[in-house]
Structures are given as structure tokens and as C-alpha cells.
Enzyme design. Structure first.
Site, PDB file in Angstrom:
ATOM      1  N   GLU A  45      -3.451 -11.061  14.751  1.00 40.94           N
ATOM      2  CA  GLU A  45      -3.079  -9.669  14.531  1.00 40.94           C
ATOM      3  C   GLU A  45      -4.259  -8.750  14.822  1.00 40.94           C
ATOM      4  O   GLU A  45      -4.082  -7.622  15.269  1.00 40.94           O
ATOM      5  CB  GLU A  45      -2.585  -9.463  13.098  1.00 40.94           C
ATOM      6  CG  GLU A  45      -1.948  -8.100  12.867  1.00 40.94           C
ATOM      7  CD  GLU A  45      -1.200  -8.014  11.559  1.00 40.94           C
ATOM      8  OE1 GLU A  45      -0.025  -8.450  11.519  1.00 40.94           O
ATOM      9  OE2 GLU A  45      -1.779  -7.535  10.562  1.00 40.94           O
TER      10      GLU A  45
ATOM     11  N   LYS B  82       8.720  -3.643  13.563  1.00 43.61           N
ATOM     12  CA  LYS B  82       9.331  -3.095  12.349  1.00 43.61           C
ATOM     13  C   LYS B  82      10.277  -1.945  12.680  1.00 43.61           C
ATOM     14  O   LYS B  82      11.359  -1.817  12.105  1.00 43.61           O
ATOM     15  CB  LYS B  82       8.239  -2.606  11.399  1.00 43.61           C
ATOM     16  CG  LYS B  82       7.403  -3.707  10.755  1.00 43.61           C
ATOM     17  CD  LYS B  82       6.355  -3.091   9.836  1.00 43.61           C
ATOM     18  CE  LYS B  82       5.502  -4.142   9.162  1.00 43.61           C
ATOM     19  NZ  LYS B  82       4.465  -3.530   8.287  1.00 43.61           N
TER      20      LYS B  82
ATOM     21  N   GLU C 186      10.445  -5.766   3.339  1.00 45.11           N
ATOM     22  CA  GLU C 186      10.610  -7.085   2.725  1.00 45.11           C
ATOM     23  C   GLU C 186      10.187  -7.072   1.253  1.00 45.11           C
ATOM     24  O   GLU C 186      10.865  -7.644   0.383  1.00 45.11           O
ATOM     25  CB  GLU C 186       9.789  -8.129   3.486  1.00 45.11           C
ATOM     26  CG  GLU C 186      10.203  -8.342   4.936  1.00 45.11           C
ATOM     27  CD  GLU C 186       9.488  -7.417   5.909  1.00 45.11           C
ATOM     28  OE1 GLU C 186       9.521  -7.715   7.118  1.00 45.11           O
ATOM     29  OE2 GLU C 186       8.896  -6.402   5.460  1.00 45.11           O
TER      30      GLU C 186
ATOM     31  N   HIS D  33      -1.536 -37.735  12.369  1.00 46.81           N
ATOM     32  CA  HIS D  33      -0.301 -38.470  12.665  1.00 46.81           C
ATOM     33  C   HIS D  33       0.787 -37.543  13.187  1.00 46.81           C
ATOM     34  O   HIS D  33       1.971 -37.909  13.200  1.00 46.81           O
ATOM     35  CB  HIS D  33       0.165 -39.195  11.397  1.00 46.81           C
ATOM     36  CG  HIS D  33      -0.830 -40.187  10.885  1.00 46.81           C
ATOM     37  ND1 HIS D  33      -0.851 -41.504  11.282  1.00 46.81           N
ATOM     38  CD2 HIS D  33      -1.880 -40.029  10.045  1.00 46.81           C
ATOM     39  CE1 HIS D  33      -1.853 -42.131  10.687  1.00 46.81           C
ATOM     40  NE2 HIS D  33      -2.504 -41.255   9.932  1.00 46.81           N
TER      41      HIS D  33
ATOM     42  N   GLY E 292      -5.017  -4.382   5.623  1.00 50.21           N
ATOM     43  CA  GLY E 292      -4.283  -5.360   4.829  1.00 50.21           C
ATOM     44  C   GLY E 292      -4.809  -6.771   4.938  1.00 50.21           C
ATOM     45  O   GLY E 292      -4.972  -7.474   3.936  1.00 50.21           O
ATOM     46  N   ARG E 293      -5.117  -7.216   6.160  1.00 46.98           N
ATOM     47  CA  ARG E 293      -5.536  -8.609   6.328  1.00 46.98           C
ATOM     48  C   ARG E 293      -6.986  -8.843   5.902  1.00 46.98           C
ATOM     49  O   ARG E 293      -7.462  -9.976   5.937  1.00 46.98           O
ATOM     50  CB  ARG E 293      -5.304  -9.061   7.766  1.00 46.98           C
ATOM     51  CG  ARG E 293      -5.934  -8.195   8.831  1.00 46.98           C
ATOM     52  CD  ARG E 293      -5.413  -8.568  10.215  1.00 46.98           C
ATOM     53  NE  ARG E 293      -5.869  -7.676  11.257  1.00 46.98           N
ATOM     54  CZ  ARG E 293      -5.271  -6.524  11.570  1.00 46.98           C
ATOM     55  NH1 ARG E 293      -4.210  -6.119  10.907  1.00 46.98           N
ATOM     56  NH2 ARG E 293      -5.736  -5.768  12.561  1.00 46.98           N
TER      57      ARG E 293
ATOM     58  N   LYS F 254       0.833  -1.211   0.000  1.00 48.97           N
ATOM     59  CA  LYS F 254       0.000   0.000   0.000  1.00 48.97           C
ATOM     60  C   LYS F 254       0.865   1.256   0.000  1.00 48.97           C
ATOM     61  O   LYS F 254       0.586   2.224  -0.701  1.00 48.97           O
ATOM     62  CB  LYS F 254      -0.932  -0.005   1.210  1.00 48.97           C
ATOM     63  CG  LYS F 254      -1.888   1.177   1.248  1.00 48.97           C
ATOM     64  CD  LYS F 254      -2.747   1.184   2.501  1.00 48.97           C
ATOM     65  CE  LYS F 254      -3.824   0.151   2.465  1.00 48.97           C
ATOM     66  NZ  LYS F 254      -4.810   0.319   3.572  1.00 48.97           N
TER      67      LYS F 254
END
Length: 536
Positions: free
Chosen positions: A346, A502, A210, A377, A260-261, A204
Site C-alpha cells: 500500500e 472504495k 466495514e 511443506h 493508518g498503516r 479515524k
């Protein structure tokens, strides 16, 4: 507002918990032959069975009264009206507008035209890429799309692209890179042709550390190729994208009223649209819209997101559960737990209310899980005989008939039933004797076979893993999270803790490179050890 834990409704729920103490799920089913019918609800493609949760009709009714007392109705009205319910950032949280057919307003402005314009541009771009009309700087058709993003700009479309892999264009590779570790980028592009690869930079602000590191790696990997033919951007910072080499006509904007999420329904979903096609993407939106309308209008006592929110709160704050396991019985839903980790933890991993007071109770669970039946398992042993209460969501697409699919579904149903029922000492002893053990040996071994049962679970059934069903499912969890945030009184739409991490990384990096600066003793010791290590 009265602190949550001091309300009469909270105290009444504590009394309901005490009244249920010692009552096994087996007994609740024995006392109510209609329990499944009373605790199962539908919306769209989904059937949600809450009957294996540890609560009675009276407890559920009291939970509904809690939602009423916490003015969930007012919260929903404010959300749908485009008010700044994200109070710490003074923003609306109106992701429902991204899949709407009716108008929604933010700050008095109808946002539907811009939503439709973005969607039209997504269709134009995705169809050009899928048809081979978008060509690289060498004139060759694109055969691979790589999304560069992280967090909400990665997890949603990545999860959905895998989930809907059966609907994907087999002639177009769609991949995702999020990690700043250069190994992920290298592994992702290893078999790709730079002349035929298109990158989507999803950020955005166009400042995400990253994502920009991976964008620079992509530009270096492309060599002399024209960035205008090999990059698209989903960003509001067109100037920064242009400075990178991406022209304005290659940029799609993100509204600031979408977190964002909660953004996979926006232009952030462009890589998904490239994979499955815009018609299927529209079906995904339609499924989410169906759940939106249900959430905003259905009575709480039969409202799937509200019931999930209330039952989750009950498990966390009254039964003491610390985690929630999400087990999708579908290989293609393997990334669902990772996606939901961000959505839940979050959003609601908060300790301060919107009134700037301590919450006073536990909030978001630790969410984890993996695809069944593989998890059986790995960690199901803890469910059966461990010492922790672990509520579970089983997500089960029934799929087409066939022995393997039927075996998969049978495993899902068996897990929920066995975790509820358990195995008594008498049953374990009888089982061992039936297997040929003598009485003494059976009595010695039997305690090791005992399973207490009484583990709570919800089962979410859908006919098949279609775009519409996935839209139902993801919107269900989105609204569950928002409703729980309202109940706890926290802001589900900010993430200041993440911002703190951050900021710390930005402070450490230059000092790490120069070897200068003051740190706590642990960080200083680790940096010294890193500098002393031989470099590969």
C-alpha cells in the site's frame, strides 16, 4: 530532479549487475571468507545477515552512493522536522513521534504533550479493563475486548497481539474483527457474554464502511446494554461517535500526521495494551525508538533500514525479482506477512513520482509468506527448483533452549543455506547411488534432484520474541519502506488506489440493491447472475 533510471548512479549499478552475471553465491563466499562479518549488522535486539544476498561490496557501495544522490539525508531531515512529506495530502508522516522521548514539531507545534496525554489515557483505560474496574452496564467486569477496525486500524495491533501472546493477560480475551462479511463477527463473539464484552471502534473518520457495519452488528448483539459501558472509540470524529452512542470521554483521538498503516503505536494500539499491559506496550515503543534513532543517525553503510531498502531495490530493479517472501520461524509471528503486505504494497505500490512523472522502474514487490516450518511443506519447492528469483526474509527468534525450539531454528538456518548452495547434478547422482540406486537409474533420476541454488535471502535474528524485539523489527520495516519510497521518488504515505476501490463500492451498492444503473458488461452480467441465485 533527474529521473532515477537516468542518473549516473543507476547506470553504475547496471554495470555492477552485468559484472556479477553468472557469479554464484557459492563463489562469492569462497572468494571472501569474511563475507558474513562484512555483510552482517546489528541494532538493538536484531542481527541482520545480508551475506546471502547476490551482491558484492562494490555493488553495495554503489547502492549507498545512489541513496546519497537521491538525497535520502534530506528526506530524513524533513521527516523528523514534521514537514509535509506526504505531499499529496499535505501532511507530515511523523509516526516516530509516537514512540519518542524528545520533542517533535508539526506546523511549529510540539506534539509530544498530546502523545503523552494519549498514552496516559491508554494506560488508564487498559489498566481499568485488566483490573476488572471497568464494568458493563449490568455491573459485571469486562472479560473480552473486541477491536472493530480494518487495514491499519486492525492489522498492526492484531499481528502484535498474536506475536506477543506469551505476554498476554490470560484472564482477558482480546479479539479482532475486520471483515464486512458477518461471518467473522459471528465467529468472534460466539462464545462471548454481551454483559462482559467491550468493543473498540477504530476508525479515524468514523465513516469506514466495514468498521461501521461491524459496530452496528455489535450494538445489535449487545441488545439493551448501555453503549457508554460497552464501547470505546479511536477516532477524530467525536460527533459521529457520540451520535452512535459513544460519549466523548470514551473517545481517543488520532493525529492526522500519522498514517493508518503506521499507527499501531498510537491509540490504535489500545487493544494491544489491553492484552499485554501498558508496561509491555511501552517496551514495544522503546524497541521502535531504538530503531528510529539508528535510522536517523547511523551511516548508510551500516544502517539496517537503509541497507534493507537498497538491497530490496537491487533485487527488484536490477535482478528482476517480482516478489518478496517473508518467512518468520515463529508460530506467533504468523500474521507478520499479512501486516507487511499492507505496509509495503500500500505504501510503495505506486507508478507516479512526486514530480508527477512515471516512475520508470518497478517499485514495491508482491509480498507474501507464512510461518516456517509449515511453509517448507507448501511453497518452498518453488524456491528450490522453480523458475523465478524469489528473495526471502527469514525472521528467526532464537528463543529458549529445548529440542523443539532448536529444531525450528535449525530448519530456518538450513533453508537459507540450502537455497544458497543448491545441489549439482554430480551431487544428486552421488546421493542416489549412495541410497542404493544403480548407475543408470541414478543418472535418470538425478536431474529431478538438481537445485540451482543462488537464491538470495536475508536472515533477521533476535534472542527472543519480546516487546522490545518486536518494536525493533516493525520499525525496521517501516523505515525500509520510507527509504525505498524516497529512492523511487514516490509518496509512501498515501493510498489513492484504495480510495478508488472504495468509491466504486459505494457506487455499486445502492444500484445493486435497486437493480438500476449502468455498469460495464461484466459487472452487469455478474449482478444479474447474483439476483438470479437462490438466497440462503
Amino acid at each position: 530532479m533527474t529521473p532515477l533510471t537516468q542518473t549516473p548512479e543507476w547506470q553504475a549499478l547496471a554495470a555492477q549487475r552485468d559484472a556479477l552475471a553468472g557469479r554464484h553465491l557459492n563463489r562469492l563466499f569462497a572468494n571472501d571468507p569474511q563475507r558474513f562479518a562484512r555483510f552482517s549488522f546489528r541494532c538493538g535486539e536484531l542481527l541482520a545477515d545480508f551475506s546471502k544476498q547476490r551482491l558484492t561490496g562494490e555493488a553495495l557501495a554503489q547502492l549507498v552512493r545512489l541513496a546519497e544522490a537521491r538525497d535520502l539525508a534530506g528526506f530524513l531531515r524533513r521527516m523528523a522536522a514534521g514537514e509535509a512529506i506526504n505531499a499529496t495530502e499535505n501532511r507530515a508522516a511523523l509516526h516516530i513521534a509516537l514512540r519518542a522521548e524528545k520533542s517533535y514539531r508539526v506546523g511549529g507545534r510540539d506534539v509530544l504533550p498530546e502523545v503523552h496525554a494519549t498514552r496516559a489515557r491508554m494506560r488508564e483505560l487498559s489498566e481499568a479493563i485488566r483490573a476488572g474496574a471497568w464494568r458493563g452496564s449490568g455491573g459485571q467486569a469486562i472479560e473480552a475486548v473486541v477491536n472493530l477496525g480494518i487495514g491499519g486500524s486492525d492489522l498492526g495491533p492484531r499481528m502484535a497481539a498474536q506475536a506477543l501472546g506469551a505476554h498476554a493477560d490470560p484472564n482477558l480475551k482480546v479479539r479482532f474483527v475486520a471483515n464486512i462479511d458477518p461471518a467473522e463477527f459471528a465467529d468472534t463473539v460466539r462464545d462471548l457474554d454481551p454483559a462482559r464484552t467491550l468493543f473498540i471502534v477504530s476508525s479515524k473518520t468514523f465513516t469506514t464502511q466495514e468498521t461501521l457495519a461491524n459496530a452496528r452488528a455489535a450494538k445489535a448483539w449487545l441488545g439493551t446494554a448501555d453503549p457508554a459501558r460497552h464501547f470505546l472509540a479511536v477516532s477524530n470524529n467525536v460527533a459521529a461517535a457520540q451520535a452512535f452512542g459513544i460519549p466523548p470521554e470514551n473517545c481517543l483521538a488520532m493525529a492526522d500526521w500519522v498514517g493508518g498503516r503506521f499507527s499501531m503505536w498510537s491509540a490504535i494500539g489500545l487493544p494491544l495494551a489491553c492484552s499485554i499491559g501498558m508496561d509491555a506496550f511501552e517496551d514495544l515503543l522503546a524497541g521502535a525508538r531504538e530503531m528510529d534513532e539508528h535510522f536517523l543517525s547511523a551511516p548508510y553503510a551500516e544502517n539496517l533500514p537503509v541497507l534493507m531498502a537498497l538491497i530490496g531495490l537491487w533485487n527488484i530493479d536490477f535482478l528482476g525479482a517480482e516478489s518478496l517472501a517473508v518467512i518468520p520461524y515463529a508460530h506467533r509471528l504468523g500474521l507478520l506477512p499479512a501486516y507487511l503486505q499492507q505496509l509495503e504494497m500500500e505504501s510503495n505500490g505506486k507508478r507516479v513520482t512526486l514530480d508527477n512523472e512515471a516512475v520508470g522502474c518497478a517499485t514495491a514487490p508482491i509480498l507474501w509468506g507464512m510461518a516456517g516450518s509449515v511453509g517448507q511443506h507448501a511453497f518452498h519447492q518453488l524456491f528450490y527448483q522453480g523458475t523465478r528469483l524469489t528473495p526471502i526474509d527469514f525472521v528467526v527468534p532464537v528463543g529458549e533452549s529445548g529440542p523443539e525450539q532448536e529444531a525450528l531454528v535449525a530448519n530456518a538456518l538450513a533453508q537459507g543455506a540450502a537455497l544458497m548452495k543448491g545441489k549439482s547434478l554430480e551431487e544428486a547422482t552421488a546421493q542416489l547411488i549412495a541410497a542404493g540406486k544403480d548407475t543408470a537409474e541414478a543418472e535418470r533420476l538425478a536431474p529431478h534432484l538438481v537445485c540451482p541454488g543462488n537464491q538470495p535471502s536475508t536472515t533477521l535474528l533476535m534472542p527472543a520474541l519480546t516487546p522490545r524485539a518486536l518494536g525493533n523489527l516493525i520499525a525496521l520495516y517501516e523505515h525500509k519502506v520510507a527509504a525505498q519510497g524516497c529512492l523511487w521518488g514516490v509518496n509512501s504515505f498515501d493510498q489513492w488506489g484504495v480510495e478508488h476501490g472504495k468509491q466504486m463500492a459505494r457506487e455499486i451498492l445502492p444500484k445493486m440493491l435497486t437493480g438500476e444503473g449502468e455498469f460495464d458488461a461484466s459487472t452487469a452480467g455478474l449482478l444479474a447472475a447474483i439476483r438470479a441465485m437462490p438466497k440462503a
